[in-house]
Design a protein around this motif. Structure first.
Motif, PDB file in Angstrom:
ATOM      1  N   ASP A 131     -13.393  41.125  -4.314  1.00  0.00           N
ATOM      2  CA  ASP A 131     -14.213  41.975  -5.177  1.00  0.00           C
ATOM      3  C   ASP A 131     -15.327  41.157  -5.817  1.00  0.00           C
ATOM      4  OD1 ASP A 131     -15.180  44.041  -6.675  1.00  0.00           O
ATOM      5  OD2 ASP A 131     -13.576  43.983  -8.166  1.00  0.00           O
ATOM      6  N   GLN A 132     -15.018  39.974  -6.294  1.00  0.00           N
ATOM      7  CA  GLN A 132     -16.030  39.129  -6.919  1.00  0.00           C
ATOM      8  C   GLN A 132     -17.094  38.678  -5.911  1.00  0.00           C
ATOM      9  OE1 GLN A 132     -16.371  38.340 -10.171  1.00  0.00           O
ATOM     10  NE2 GLN A 132     -14.652  39.729 -10.612  1.00  0.00           N
ATOM     11  N   PHE A 133     -16.644  38.299  -4.722  1.00  0.00           N
ATOM     12  CA  PHE A 133     -17.590  37.839  -3.703  1.00  0.00           C
ATOM     13  C   PHE A 133     -18.554  38.961  -3.303  1.00  0.00           C
ATOM     14  CE2 PHE A 133     -18.642  37.655   0.835  1.00  0.00           C
ATOM     15  CZ  PHE A 133     -19.374  36.475   0.864  1.00  0.00           C
TER      16      PHE A 133
ATOM     17  N   ARG B  72     -18.069  51.172  -5.947  1.00  0.00           N
ATOM     18  CA  ARG B  72     -17.111  50.288  -6.631  1.00  0.00           C
ATOM     19  C   ARG B  72     -16.802  50.788  -8.029  1.00  0.00           C
ATOM     20  NH1 ARG B  72     -13.897  48.501  -9.047  1.00  0.00           N
ATOM     21  NH2 ARG B  72     -13.159  46.365  -9.366  1.00  0.00           N
TER      22      ARG B  72
ATOM     23  N   GLY C  17     -19.366  41.587  -5.007  1.00  0.00           N
ATOM     24  CA  GLY C  17     -20.236  41.910  -6.133  1.00  0.00           C
ATOM     25  C   GLY C  17     -21.392  40.937  -6.274  1.00  0.00           C
ATOM     26  N   ARG C  18     -21.117  39.630  -6.124  1.00  0.00           N
ATOM     27  CA  ARG C  18     -22.188  38.643  -6.239  1.00  0.00           C
ATOM     28  C   ARG C  18     -23.147  38.716  -5.054  1.00  0.00           C
ATOM     29  NH1 ARG C  18     -19.270  38.938  -9.738  1.00  0.00           N
ATOM     30  NH2 ARG C  18     -20.820  40.569 -10.073  1.00  0.00           N
TER      31      ARG C  18
ATOM     32  N   TRP D  84     -10.660  37.880  -5.509  1.00  0.00           N
ATOM     33  CA  TRP D  84     -11.805  37.104  -5.033  1.00  0.00           C
ATOM     34  C   TRP D  84     -12.714  37.923  -4.118  1.00  0.00           C
ATOM     35  CZ3 TRP D  84     -12.865  36.441   0.076  1.00  0.00           C
ATOM     36  CH2 TRP D  84     -11.830  36.699   0.989  1.00  0.00           C
TER      37      TRP D  84
END
Length: 353
Positions: A185-187, A235, A189-190, A183
């Motif tokens: 990494d996703q946060f 990243r 990235g967004r 999560w």
């Protein structure tokens, strides 16, 4: 036909023949291409065009000679490993390093190089060049040459500080996202996508209009704008490293995230990150110069190249090229940094010339 024209074509043709005799194909193609271009330019523009070509060729030859000498100087003072790398550097990279070195000297020793203070009024408005003022005076009677020298410290120094902050923020977040995954990494990235979706100039103008235009705010705002770009690259690079077997072995040994970043991932990601630092500096440098041109960057009376272009733009209407000098200083540094970055990217790619 003048003696200059006869001598001009005689030298070019003789040099081309010597290049053929010594089997220097690239030199021959360059010289004979210059001969053909000069022939066409001479027909269209006459002797004046040939004199312009001669001046440009002399300037390029001088730049090439200085670049070669500077590269040999670096080879002599560098350690053996670095010296071997420098010997393979093209003249464009050597030219870029020489320009960066010159700007650094001008910025560090600005108070000793500049004949006057950056805010010191010494003459009348737009006074012409003389023995006391190499480039004349600006709209307030300040020495333009001195302000350009101080601009190397202020503009480049501010851009370097903002680039370092952006790089630290983006690289640390990218490395941490690659190690953590999930999560986090996703946060991240967004969040980076949201910042990158807003045009950089509009975002900077909005933030500076809200929080003011002091130097600290400028550095933070510019760093926030460009750190997502560093995050995306870091990243991607770290994502290729984190799946390697030696990373898994380090995890099985019980090593923590900081150890993995510091000892395993970062040493194997240095080359593209260093090249990215140069590119980010160019973007940051141009943005800060643009903000100063619009009046929201470095504030008067501090010398800044972007604001100097705006303040002296009136002179262009009278055929004076003085306002173009700070613009040329901006362009020259940008080109020089890109020359060095191109060479570093070529080296990190593993290609051989």
């Amino acid at each position: 036909m003048s003696v200059f024209v006869i001598g001009y074509y005689t030298i070019l043709i003789a040099a081309s023949c010597l290049a053929v005799y010594f089997e220097r194909r690239r030199v021959f193609m360059l010289l004979f291409s210059l001969t053909l271009v000069s022939f066409v330019a001479g027909i269209i523009g006459g002797v004046g065009a040939l004199r312009t070509i001669t001046t440009l060729a002399a300037v390029l030859s001088l730049a090439a000679g200085v670049s070669y000498a500077f590269k040999e100087f670096l080879v002599q003072i560098a350690r053996p490993g670095l010296a071997r790398e420098l010997r393979t550097a093209p003249l464009t990279a050597a030219f870029g390093m020489f320009v960066i070195f010159t700007y650094a000297i001008a910025g560090i020793f600005a108070p000793w190089i500049a004949p006057h203070g950056q805010a010191e009024v010494i003459s009348t408005s737009f006074a012409p060049p003389d023995a006391n003022m190499l480039l004349g005076a600006d709209q307030l009677g300040r020495d333009i040459f001195s302000r350009i020298i101080y601009g190397a410290r202020n503009t480049v120094g501010l851009a370097l500080a903002a680039t370092i902050l952006a790089f630290v923020m983006g690289a640390f977040a990218g490395l941490l996202a690659a190690v953590k995954g999930g999560w986090f990494d996703q946060f991240m990235g967004r969040f980076a996508d949201v910042i990158m979706s807003v045009p950089s100039l509009i975002f900077a103008l909005l933030m500076l209009s809200i929080f003011g235009t002091n130097l600290f705010v400028i550095v933070v705002v510019v760093a926030v704008i460009y750190s997502p770009r560093v995050f995306r690259l870091t990243r991607a690079v770290a994502g290729n490293v984190v799946v390697m077997d030696y990373i898994e072995a380090a995890k099985l040994r019980g090593e923590g995230d900081w150890y993995l970043i510091r000892r395993e991932i970062l040493p194997n990601s240095t080359a593209p990150l260093v090249a990215e630092f140069g590119l980010e500096f160019c973007f940051v440098f141009l943005l800060i110069a643009g903000l100063s041109f619009l009046g929201l960057g470095i504030q008067p009376p501090t010398a800044d190249w972007g604001s100097m272009v705006r303040e002296n733009a009136t002179l262009i209407s009278f055929g004076d090229v003085t306002p173009l000098i700070p613009a040329a200083a901006i362009a020259l540094l940008t080109v020089a940094v890109n020359f060095v970055v191109d060479w570093m990217l070529f080296r990190s790619s593993g290609l051989k010339g």
